[in-house]
Design an enzyme around this catalytic site. Structure first.
Site, PDB file in Angstrom:
ATOM      1  N   CYS A   1      -9.092  -3.905  31.918  1.00 31.09           N
ATOM      2  CA  CYS A   1      -9.350  -4.070  33.342  1.00 31.09           C
ATOM      3  C   CYS A   1     -10.744  -3.565  33.704  1.00 31.09           C
ATOM      4  CB  CYS A   1      -8.292  -3.319  34.152  1.00 31.09           C
ATOM      5  SG  CYS A   1      -8.572  -3.393  35.926  1.00 31.09           S
TER       6      CYS A   1
ATOM      7  N   CYS B   1     -10.980  -1.749  37.058  1.00 35.37           N
ATOM      8  CA  CYS B   1     -10.466  -0.374  37.041  1.00 35.37           C
ATOM      9  C   CYS B   1     -11.455   0.563  36.329  1.00 35.37           C
ATOM     10  CB  CYS B   1      -9.135  -0.281  36.308  1.00 35.37           C
ATOM     11  SG  CYS B   1      -8.000  -1.625  36.631  1.00 35.37           S
ATOM     12  N   ASP B   2     -12.045   0.119  35.230  1.00 39.40           N
ATOM     13  CA  ASP B   2     -12.776   1.036  34.351  1.00 39.40           C
ATOM     14  C   ASP B   2     -14.277   0.775  34.225  1.00 39.40           C
ATOM     15  OD1 ASP B   2     -10.295   2.126  33.723  1.00 39.40           O
ATOM     16  OD2 ASP B   2      -9.976   0.671  32.115  1.00 39.40           O
TER      17      ASP B   2
END
Ligand code: FAD
Ligand code: NAP
Length: 314
Positions: free
Chosen positions: A136, A139-140
């Site tokens: 992701c 997300c990261d």
């Protein structure tokens, strides 16, 4: 003694399919009970701007879209619980679901469990997850470890393209590794990727190993060209895997009919092989897999469930 909750309609999943089913069943006065599972809001909460959900000409943040869907359903009486279904028994009536150790009974169930990211299965992948291997970018991607570093994205679909484009904000260069020489992604996404100077496609290639387990962080990958058989090493600080999804239907095995890949087979609209159990969204759709189609199926499942319950009452 263990508490047993009795509900008219239980919706398993809180993505676009689940919350749309909740909106419609709530407006039909069925007080739906939504079990959110481990990813409240579903897959769209892992993306940034959604540009193709009708009604948002400027695009809408995925997390915001899902929060709005939840609020809309709750306004009409839907209730959410942060539970994950561990087991179901669809052979009895009311249906029984085990949710975090408790039993919930329901007259009708709508399965909207979506799909989860696929793993490559390459050596190093699992051991280096969260240490440079991720599924992701939204997300990261902004983590300091990826800033101004070479990064790789694996896959050739819309997800891989979106991940690669997003990562151009952070990485020094983004290598897009694809096993064929043509992207599967939609034309608009492919065009954006192929015209971005920071994204370098690596065609006909697969990652056969992720380095370096000994250093406990990602330092590079081993590549194999599928046409020539040549192997090489590509240095990178991050491996973003976007090779598609598999349906979250394991808990229904043996009770609900599925195809060989685990997608639920619909019968007569959104009904499954068990009367009173309906399905909606990516858990049964391997063709369209869009937020709007999942929402549409959620609507249809809610209407089918409402009619089913009305017929039972007569
Ligand atoms: P999901 O959104 O996957 O939701 C599944 C739900 O089921 C989750 O809430 C999960 O917690 C729950 N669940 C699973 N197992 C259980 C269980 N055992 N018990 C209880 N709950 C459970 N589509 C678009 O139309 N436009 C886009 O721009 C777009 N961008 C995307 C970007 C990315 C990175 C990805 C991965 C997908 C994107 N998609 C996009 C596709 C879109 O996200 C999906 O088609 C859509 O989310 C499917 O909705 P769904 O409700 O079927 O499932
Ligand atoms: P996808 O369309 O199934 O694409 C998966 C990609 O990964 C394919 O290119 C596939 O290669 C490759 N792949 C699969 N297994 C592999 C393996 N073991 N090793 C290497 N490569 C592998 O999945 P997705 O990109 O996640 O998209 C899913 C759905 O969500 C689609 O319907 C998509 O349109 C939608 N979505 C839409 C948007 C958007 O509209 N902005 C964004 C994201 C997702 P092959 O091509 O060779 O099969």
């Amino acid at each position: 003694m263990l508490r047993v909750l009795m509900k008219k309609v239980v919706i398993i999943g809180s993505g676009p399919a689940g919350w749309t089913a909740a909106l419609y069943t709530a407006r039909a006065n069925l007080q739906p009970f939504v079990l959110t599972g481990g990813q409240p809001g579903g897959l769209l909460t892992t993306t940034s701007i959604v540009e193709n959900y009708p009604g948002f000409p400027e695009g809408v943040d995925g997390y915001e879209l899902m929060t709005r869907m939840q609020k809309q359903a709750e306004r009409f009486g839907a209730k959410a619980s942060f539970g994950s279904v561990e087991k179901v028994d669809f052979s009895r009536r009311p249906f029984a679901l085990v949710v975090d150790g408790e039993t919930v009974e329901a007259d009708a169930v709508i399965i909207a469990t979506g799909a989860s990211h696929r793993h490559l299965g390459a050596p190093g992948e699992d051991l280096l997850e969260t240490k440079g291997v991720t599924y992701c970018a939204t997300c990261d991607g902004a983590l300091p470890v990826f800033r101004n570093q070479p990064l790789i994205v694996i896959g050739g679909g819309d997800s891989a393209c979106e991940e690669a484009l997003y990562l151009t904000r952070f990485g020094s260069v983004i290598h897009l590794i694809h096993r064929r020489d043509a992207l599967r992604a939609s034309k608009i996404m492919s065009d954006r990727v192929l015209s971005n100077p920071k994204i370098k496609p690596v065609w006909d290639s697969v990652v056969t190993e992720v380095f370096d387990v000994k250093q406990d962080k990602v330092t590079g990958v081993k590549l194999k060209n599928l046409k020539t058989g040549a192997e090489s090493v590509l240095d990178c600080a991050g491996v973003f895997i976007a090779i598609g999804h598999a349906p979250n239907t394991g808990i229904f095995k043996g009770q609900i009919e599925m195809d060989a890949n685990g997608y639920i087979i619909p019968k007569n609209g959104t009904m499954t092989n068990v009367p009173g159990v309906f399905m909606a969204g990516d858990c049964s759709d391997h063709v369209y897999r869009q937020a709007i189609t999942a929402a549409g199926m959620g609507c249809a499942a809610a209407i089918d469930a409402e009619r089913f319950l009305a017929a039972q009452d007569r």
